[in-house]
Enzyme design. Structure first.
Site, mmCIF file in Angstrom:
data_model
loop_
_atom_site.group_PDB
_atom_site.id
_atom_site.type_symbol
_atom_site.label_atom_id
_atom_site.label_comp_id
_atom_site.label_asym_id
_atom_site.label_seq_id
_atom_site.Cartn_x
_atom_site.Cartn_y
_atom_site.Cartn_z
ATOM 1 N N LYS A 206 -95.017 32.692 -38.227
ATOM 2 C CA LYS A 206 -94.474 33.771 -39.049
ATOM 3 C C LYS A 206 -95.547 34.315 -39.983
ATOM 4 O O LYS A 206 -96.527 33.630 -40.281
ATOM 5 C CB LYS A 206 -93.307 33.235 -39.898
ATOM 6 C CG LYS A 206 -92.043 32.915 -39.131
ATOM 7 C CD LYS A 206 -90.959 32.420 -40.089
ATOM 8 C CE LYS A 206 -89.688 32.012 -39.361
ATOM 9 N NZ LYS A 206 -88.992 33.113 -38.680
ATOM 10 N N ASP A 217 -83.891 27.132 -43.990
ATOM 11 C CA ASP A 217 -83.527 27.051 -42.576
ATOM 12 C C ASP A 217 -82.727 25.786 -42.229
ATOM 13 O O ASP A 217 -82.407 25.549 -41.074
ATOM 14 C CB ASP A 217 -84.790 27.163 -41.708
ATOM 15 C CG ASP A 217 -84.548 27.949 -40.430
ATOM 16 O OD1 ASP A 217 -83.528 28.660 -40.359
ATOM 17 O OD2 ASP A 217 -85.369 27.834 -39.508
ATOM 18 N N ASP A 276 -90.790 30.285 -32.378
ATOM 19 C CA ASP A 276 -90.007 30.624 -33.569
ATOM 20 C C ASP A 276 -88.510 30.717 -33.251
ATOM 21 O O ASP A 276 -87.700 30.833 -34.153
ATOM 22 C CB ASP A 276 -90.529 31.928 -34.169
ATOM 23 C CG ASP A 276 -90.100 32.125 -35.606
ATOM 24 O OD1 ASP A 276 -89.575 31.150 -36.203
ATOM 25 O OD2 ASP A 276 -90.290 33.238 -36.136
ATOM 26 N N GLU A 278 -86.629 28.344 -32.513
ATOM 27 C CA GLU A 278 -86.519 26.884 -32.461
ATOM 28 C C GLU A 278 -85.113 26.388 -32.765
ATOM 29 O O GLU A 278 -84.735 25.297 -32.331
ATOM 30 C CB GLU A 278 -87.517 26.257 -33.449
ATOM 31 C CG GLU A 278 -87.048 26.127 -34.905
ATOM 32 C CD GLU A 278 -86.773 27.450 -35.595
ATOM 33 O OE1 GLU A 278 -87.271 28.490 -35.121
ATOM 34 O OE2 GLU A 278 -86.049 27.464 -36.607
ATOM 35 N N ARG A 280 -82.121 27.336 -31.802
ATOM 36 C CA ARG A 280 -81.267 27.156 -30.625
ATOM 37 C C ARG A 280 -81.705 25.939 -29.814
ATOM 38 O O ARG A 280 -80.887 25.304 -29.156
ATOM 39 C CB ARG A 280 -81.259 28.452 -29.799
ATOM 40 C CG ARG A 280 -82.601 28.840 -29.280
ATOM 41 C CD ARG A 280 -82.678 30.318 -28.877
ATOM 42 N NE ARG A 280 -82.843 31.214 -30.030
ATOM 43 C CZ ARG A 280 -82.954 32.533 -29.936
ATOM 44 N NH1 ARG A 280 -82.878 33.122 -28.765
ATOM 45 N NH2 ARG A 280 -83.108 33.267 -31.017
HETATM 46 N N1 BES Z 1 -84.876 30.756 -39.091
HETATM 47 C C1 BES Z 1 -85.124 31.951 -38.375
HETATM 48 C C2 BES Z 1 -84.060 33.015 -38.611
HETATM 49 C C3 BES Z 1 -83.940 33.572 -39.995
HETATM 50 C C4 BES Z 1 -84.587 34.732 -40.343
HETATM 51 C C5 BES Z 1 -83.116 32.978 -40.933
HETATM 52 C C6 BES Z 1 -84.460 35.252 -41.604
HETATM 53 C C7 BES Z 1 -82.975 33.502 -42.205
HETATM 54 C C8 BES Z 1 -83.642 34.654 -42.529
HETATM 55 C C9 BES Z 1 -85.153 31.663 -36.876
HETATM 56 O O1 BES Z 1 -85.629 30.410 -36.509
HETATM 57 C C10 BES Z 1 -86.065 32.664 -36.258
HETATM 58 O O2 BES Z 1 -87.228 32.617 -36.514
HETATM 59 N N2 BES Z 1 -85.501 33.547 -35.442
HETATM 60 C C11 BES Z 1 -86.262 34.549 -34.761
HETATM 61 C C12 BES Z 1 -85.840 34.522 -33.310
HETATM 62 C C13 BES Z 1 -86.695 35.314 -32.417
HETATM 63 C C14 BES Z 1 -88.083 34.750 -32.363
HETATM 64 C C15 BES Z 1 -86.083 35.339 -31.029
HETATM 65 C C16 BES Z 1 -85.949 35.893 -35.386
HETATM 66 O O3 BES Z 1 -84.824 36.110 -35.827
HETATM 67 O O4 BES Z 1 -86.849 36.722 -35.441
HETATM 68 ZN ZN ZN Z 2 -85.428 28.931 -37.849
HETATM 69 MN MN MN Z 3 -87.736 30.326 -36.267
#
Ligand code: BES
Ligand code: ZN
Ligand code: MN
Length: 428
Positions: A206, A217, A276, A278, A280
């Site tokens: 990220k 998270d 990222d 992760e 799921r």
């Molecule tokens: N923990 C994040 C999702 C998240 C984003 C929670 C903002 C709270 C605030 C999750 O693990 C993630 O990184 N999701 C990605 C998925 C994508 C790579 C398919 C996302 O939402 O961009």
């Molecule tokens: Zn996450």
């Molecule tokens: Mn993530």
């Protein structure tokens, strides 16, 4: 004599030339007064804003006073008045036992999410949750932690894969709340929580701005733990198990890589196209656990996708289910508990939306945020692991429940939105 600021609600037109009509609360000699109208949803919003404003003014101790304070109005005030570090003192006008119970659990949940990742690592999360639930019902609660390489022996590949690059090992916490006295009693519900104690994104790293809030998270884990705690306090009579999938998503020489293929316990193979995505991967283990123990219902909560947050905003949780009856029950329960919940699309064919040429499926689409419908595609991935083809399963994507900055309703940080709804669903 109380030194707290008295806070009144009055159901009347507001007329005071010194204050704007838009002011949620005015402060005078005898205390603070909130002027309410006819629409109760608007009233509750106003009461919550009043609480937030009084905290902003520096009020550190408040006493809800006079007539007109029902449970929901008091609770709305508490939500707004609670500061990030929950130091503010609040005295209730009535109903104080039920309100104190709810506030203790909800503040515990909010504080847990707000703690820094240096304190809340996978084992620490598991330990704090187990201790809390054991303290609420020592005779009825037992727990087990499966840690590090033990995860491999038991086949929990998702949690191990995501968490293995951290010095602080991943783990699965299983808490059994069994009030029946019968060790073989059927399990009414398994709660599954995403417990990523820090999400750097892994090698799909990220940005710094995107990473800043990622101590949140483990919010799903805290939310289902809080919900079980609240239900226990309210006298839950059914057997419920809690499964937390705890890991730190970090990078080092042993981290999982893009293109890696995870073979799950149930034989399903998953190609990692984005480290990222992760959440799921770890939840897949929790859902398989729920299938193994034959739970009637499965409820998971996870800060799973930015897409859900974009879709429903910060004042809602997103709900996914292929079980219409249960989904409708969740929506009506949320409405009764005064928590915002909105259902987003999930159909069996969403399972096909993350295809892979090298494995049964991928963990995402190889596009930013998982592409269009990213929250539904994540839910579709989970559906592959949910018992009974998703009958009896609810997925709460609570990515919007943590606030990067304060707003008119909430202090910066965790809100614990969803705890009341899930607790009420357990009682049902
Ligand atoms: N923990 C994040 C999702 C998240 C984003 C929670 C903002 C709270 C605030 C999750 O693990 C993630 O990184 N999701 C990605 C998925 C994508 C790579 C398919 C996302 O939402 O961009
Ligand atoms: Zn996450
Ligand atoms: Mn993530």
């Amino acid at each position: 004599m109380s030194t707290a600021l008295a806070v009144f609600v009055v159901q009347q037109e507001f007329s005071d030339s010194a204050w704007k009509k838009s002011a949620p609360v005015i402060v005078g000699e005898q205390g603070a007064t909130i002027y309410l109208g006819q629409d109760e949803s608007e009233n509750l919003r106003k009461v919550q804003k009043a609480g937030r404003q009084l905290d902003n003014l520096g009020v550190s101790s408040a006493k809800l006073s006079g007539e007109g304070w029902d449970f929901e109005r008091q609770w709305a005030f508490a939500n707004g008045y609670t500061d990030t570090r929950s130091t503010n003192k609040l005295e209730w006008a009535s109903n104080s036992e039920a309100l104190t119970q709810t506030r203790n659990v909800v503040n515990w949940t909010r504080e847990l999410v707000n703690l820094p990742p240096m304190d809340i690592y996978p084992e620490a999360l598991a330990q704090r949750v187990a201790e809390k639930l054991e303290s609420l019902a020592p005779e009825k609660v037992s727990s087990r932690v499966i840690k590090g390489d033990e995860l491999l022996q038991e086949g929990w590949m998702g949690i191990h894969t995501v968490g293995r690059a951290s010095k602080r090992p991943p783990c699965m916490l299983v808490v059994d709340y069994n009030p029946t006295g019968n060790a073989d009693a059927e399990i009414d519900t398994v709660l599954v929580g995403k417990g990523i104690t820090f999400d750097s994104g892994g090698y799909s790293l990220k940005s710094s701005e995107g990473m800043l809030a990622m101590k949140c998270d483990m919010g799903g884990a805290a939310t289902v733990a809080g919900a079980l705690g609240l239900a226990i306090e309210q006298g839950l009579q059914k057997r419920v198990q809690l499964v937390l999938c705890c890991a730190e998503n970090l990078v080092d020489g042993s981290a999982y890589l893009l293109g890696d293929i995870i073979t799950y316990k149930n034989g399903l193979t998953v190609e990692v196209v984005n480290t990222d995505a992760e959440g799921r991967l770890v939840l897949a283990d929790g859902l398989q656990y729920a299938g193994e123990v034959g739970a009637k219902r499965v409820i998971d909560a996870a800060t799973l996708t930015g897409a859900a947050q974009v879709a429903v905003g910060n004042e809602y949780n997103a709900l996914f289910s292929v079980d219409d009856e249960l989904a409708n029950k969740a929506l009506s329960t949320a409405a009764a508990q005064r928590e915002n919940l909105w259902r987003l699309p999930l159909q069996p064919w969403h399972k096909e939306n993350t295809p892979s040429a090298f494995a049964d499926c991928a963990n995402s689409r190889p596009q930013k945020g998982g592409g269009t419908g990213g929250a539904s595609n994540a839910a579709g991935f989970l559906l592959r692991f949910a018992p009974n083809d998703g009958k009896g399963w609810l997925h709460f994507d609570i990515a919007g429940a943590y606030h990067n900055s304060a707003n008119a309703m909430w202090a910066t940080g965790a809100t614990a939105l969803g705890v009341r709804t899930i607790a009420a669903l357990l009682q049902d």
